[in-house]
Write an enzyme that holds these catalytic residues in place. Structure first.
Site, PDB file in Angstrom:
ATOM      1  N   ASP A 225       0.859  -1.162   0.000  1.00 11.55           N
ATOM      2  CA  ASP A 225       0.000   0.000   0.000  1.00 11.55           C
ATOM      3  C   ASP A 225       0.911   1.233   0.000  1.00 11.55           C
ATOM      4  O   ASP A 225       2.133   1.144   0.193  1.00 11.55           O
ATOM      5  CB  ASP A 225      -0.965  -0.032   1.206  1.00 11.55           C
ATOM      6  CG  ASP A 225      -2.197   0.805   0.951  1.00 11.55           C
ATOM      7  OD1 ASP A 225      -3.228   0.577   1.598  1.00 11.55           O
ATOM      8  OD2 ASP A 225      -2.126   1.703   0.072  1.00 11.55           O
TER       9      ASP A 225
HETATM   10  C1  GLC Z   1      -4.446   4.088  -0.273  1.00 13.88           C
HETATM   11  C2  GLC Z   1      -5.321   2.939   0.194  1.00 13.88           C
HETATM   12  C3  GLC Z   1      -5.423   1.809  -0.797  1.00 13.88           C
HETATM   13  C4  GLC Z   1      -5.389   2.364  -2.208  1.00 13.88           C
HETATM   14  C5  GLC Z   1      -4.011   2.951  -2.420  1.00 13.88           C
HETATM   15  C6  GLC Z   1      -3.845   3.573  -3.811  1.00 13.88           C
HETATM   16  O1  GLC Z   1      -3.604   4.472   0.774  1.00 13.88           O
HETATM   17  O2  GLC Z   1      -5.001   2.374   1.454  1.00 13.88           O
HETATM   18  O3  GLC Z   1      -6.638   1.107  -0.514  1.00 13.88           O
HETATM   19  O4  GLC Z   1      -5.633   1.333  -3.150  1.00 13.88           O
HETATM   20  O5  GLC Z   1      -3.672   3.919  -1.438  1.00 13.88           O
HETATM   21  O6  GLC Z   1      -4.668   4.681  -3.942  1.00 13.88           O
END
Ligand code: GLC
Length: 746
Positions: free
Chosen positions: A291
């Protein structure tokens, strides 16, 4: 001399072009098996090229995390990034792809990812809302349509489905998942993966999906986003992992690590999660992305001293791609040169990533997903809007309907439509609505006006805002109410009160909304309360006093039409809660499949498990939802009273009758209680469900099957097994279903 120079230059240019052609040819030879084609590309790659493929950066089109960096175009040109997220539309992504394919040495196509969570342009209900439909086919179709629209807009990869089990409504991300139940969450994970990925990833209308957030992110302490997770391995494996396992079995091609620590190790550095379980136990062969900057955040966790150590820990744990952290970008080359990570391990990751680029057909045609004409034809297609309206209707949960307040008559002459969410379009598309255009959303007010036509007087005023203490609008609201035959009042949360980084310690209705509802109910007129929210709310007064109460979540682009369909009886509500509604936040965490304890609540005995100030029971239990009709359950039977671990599946039958007065759908649920186990067992567990349609007066005998496998759990020695003994079966309309029978497993 000039001539010779010319010849020399020409031959260099020719060689480079030939080299690329040869290289391109290798990459585009469709006859060869993908593994050989991956080999042909890897042979041409330097370590720097490889590290580039393991790097994911955001474009500057959207901000979904704490950092943004300039220069991602330059990184593409330098071959230092293999995937971009938060970039979309066919034209824009085609331009970025052109840089990668035509301006870099090897021309390896980019992967474009985006949070297509519940729709790309046509926005569907937020996932928690959709899950309340219990309609797996409709949820698969919703994901399918999202993929069709997103893939037409230059995208290859969605960071969905979010399959985190969530039992704490304080956690804002409860909105993004499928609720509190593991069995249902696993079935919905399968449906969403199949919807996004379709049956052929190389088609121009499919996306690779991403099971997130691996793992147990929903168990954040106190429901506070990003907080620590401290659970046993038994709870991890029995409650939180099965939806991820189901996604893996459904063929999901990527996993995303979660921000939280587990067993003291952040997921992005957990070899137990990323290699021991995901690779060695489950045999996952896709790739793992972190993430947003979660590798870097291991420094804050205090498990590494700096980003370089973090990169080493993540790579050796099993992370293949670094989202936005630039730790692989900055340190992997040094780490290889210092021998702290192996080229073999780097090659493993690169192979996983390239394999998926081949599966998507990107080496055959890097521009396959960037056709502006196709994009225009597919986005907001009429059949997409109809599907969005259909699943939105099915997601609505009727929580209360005293004196048959609902459905309202279409012959009504004057209707007051009140509340801060009545005419609102922006909140309707909820959190994580990505490229959604809220101006295309149908508000509740518009949906009602369209339904009733010009002949009915529809009066509107907000009455109050979603937040704040200003009650000056009450006067006008009450004035309209006085002249109306009935009142619809829309209250709830704003879209940004749920989703990421949106935990609430107080889960009551914000502001003075409840006071507005009380004032409207005090008029004695029929009042229908329409809730729009991204989490269970604590609404004891509404639950006991609203003449009618509809839970509508954030239903997306077609929200207004869907709610109007239910309000006026064109659709008989069939939704069922997939998450418990507590009476107050003090009960949290509260979920139906809890343990009995050694002192189960006994009102006659002080010394039993209870509160002094609130019952143990929730406001509304898991699986609950009313209909405009009554359904009767009878004749619960099994085809035998004893079955063996190796015998044929047990058949469980039950008759359901629609007592009317409307045709309607019912979600028939099967629960099982293991009376005695080598470890304590939940008081009930969902083991099956069927959503059926019954005409008024019609009855149907349903059959469920149960096998010993369905009764397995981790025993005292952490062995996944079914234990002989007595099991109580329950079939009914929610997790309190009274109709029961029992069987013995030998
Ligand atoms: C965010 C979220 C994740 C998302 C990613 C990309 O922090 O936790 O669910 O897919 O970043 O946007």
């Amino acid at each position: 001399m000039k001539y010779l120079q010319f010849i020399g230059l020409a031959s260099v240019v020719f060689l480079i072009h030939a080299f690329k052609l040869e290289d391109t040819f290798q990459k585009t030879a469709p006859a060869k098996p993908i593994e050989e084609r991956v080999d042909s590309v890897m042979k041409l790659m330097t370590i720097e090229d490889k590290i580039g493929q393991m790097t994911l950066f955001t474009s500057d089109w959207a901000v979904t995390g704490p950092t943004l960096r300039e220069g991602y175009r330059d990184d593409i040109k330098a071959g230092k990034v293999g995937a971009i997220f938060n970039a979309h539309t066919a034209a824009y992504n085609r331009e970025l792809q052109r840089i990668a394919v035509e301006e870099t040495r090897l021309g390896i196509p980019l992967l474009f990812g985006y949070d297509v969570i519940h729709g790309y342009k046509t926005i569907f209900p937020v996932p928690l809302g959709e899950s309340a439909s219990w309609d797996l086919e409709a949820m698969e179709k919703s994901a399918r349509i999202a993929a069709i629209e997103a893939a037409a807009a230059g995208l290859h990869w969605t960071f969905a489905p979010m399959v985190d089990i969530a039992r704490d409504p304080r956690w804002g991300r409860i909105c993004e998942g499928a609720g509190e139940d593991t069995y249902l969450g696993a079935r919905i994970a399968e449906a969403r993966v199949k919807g996004f990925q379709g049956d052929d990833l190389s088609k121009d209308n499919t996306l690779i999906a991403c099971a997130k957030h691996y793992a147990a992110y929903g168990a954040a302490q106190a429901g506070r986003d990003y907080h620590s997770v401290d659970i046993s391995e038994r709870v991890l494996r029995e409650t939180y992992l099965p939806p991820f396992m189901a996604a893996q079995k459904a063929g999901v091609r990527t996993f995303m690590t979660s921000f939280n620590e587990l067993f003291g190790v952040p997921a992005s550095g957990s070899r137990f999660l990323l290699t021991d379980v995901l690779r060695d136990e489950w045999g996952f062969d896709g790739f793992v992305v972190t993430d947003y900057t979660s590798i870097n955040e291991m420094v804050y966790h205090g498990i590494v001293a700096n980003d370089k150590d973090a990169a080493e820990l993540s790579l050796n744990a099993g992370v293949d791609m670094d989202m936005q952290g630039a730790t692989y970008y900055n340190y992997l080359l040094q780490l290889v040169r210092e021998g702290r990570i192996s080229v073999t391990r780097v090659n493993e990751s690169v192979r996983r990533i390239l394999r998926i680029k081949f599966e998507l057909g990107l080496f055959d045609d890097p521009y396959r997903y960037s056709d502006t004409e196709r994009e225009k034809a597919r986005v907001f297609a009429p059949e997409h809007l109809e599907a969005a309206r259909d699943i939105a209707r099915k997601s609505i949960v009727l929580l209360r309907n005293e004196k048959n307040t609902l459905p309202l008559s279409k012959q009504i002459r004057t209707l007051a439509v009140v509340g801060p969410l009545a005419a609102n379009q922006r909140e309707l598309i909820g959190s994580w609505s990505g490229a959604g255009d809220y101006k295309q959303s149908v508000s509740l007010l518009d949906g009602i006006k369209t339904k009733l036509g010009a002949g009915v007087k529809v009066l509107h005023t907000e009455g109050c805002a979603i937040t704040g203490q200003d009650k000056t609008g009450f006067k006008n609201a009450l004035a309209l109410a006085k002249t109306a035959e009935a009142i619809v009042v829309a209250v709830g949360e704003s879209a940004d009160m749920s989703g990421e980084a949106a935990s609430r310690s107080d889960i009551t209705l914000p502001g003075v909304q409840e006071e507005l509802v009380k004032a409207l109910v005090a008029t004695g007129k029929p009042v229908v309360v329409v809730l729009m929210n991204g989490r269970p709310l604590a609404i004891p007064w509404l639950a006991e006093n609203a003449p009618a109460l509809l839970e509508t979540w954030f239903l997306g682009t077609q929200a207004g039409h869907a709610i109007a369909d239910v309000l006026f009886g064109d659709y008989n509500p069939s939704g069922k809660l997939t998450v418990t509604f507590p009476r107050n936040v003090g009960q949290v965490p509260i979920f139906y499949n809890a343990k009995n304890t050694g002192r189960p609540m006994d009102p006659q005995n002080k010394y039993t498990s209870k509160y002094l100030d609130v019952p143990n029971t929730p406001q509304f239990p898991f699986g609950f939802g009313l209909s405009y009709s009554k359904f009767e359950y009878a004749n619960l039977k099994t085809d035998r009273s004893v079955f063996n671990t190796d015998s044929s599946p047990l058949k469980v039958t039950c008759t359901v009758r629609n007592l009317g007065p409307y045709d309607g759908e019912e979600v028939v649920q099967l629960y099982v209680k293991d009376r005695v186990g080598s470890v304590t067992r939940p008081v009930r567990e969902l083991k099956g469900f069927q959503k059926i349609f019954l005409k008024n007066g019609e009855s149907k005998t349903l059959t469920f099957t149960l096998t010993a496998d369905d009764l397995k759990f981790y025993n005292r020695d952490m062995i996944w097994t079914a234990e002989p003994g007595m099991f109580d079966l329950y079939v009914g309309a929610d997790s309190n279903a009274p109709l029961t029978t029992s069987v013995e497993l030998r």
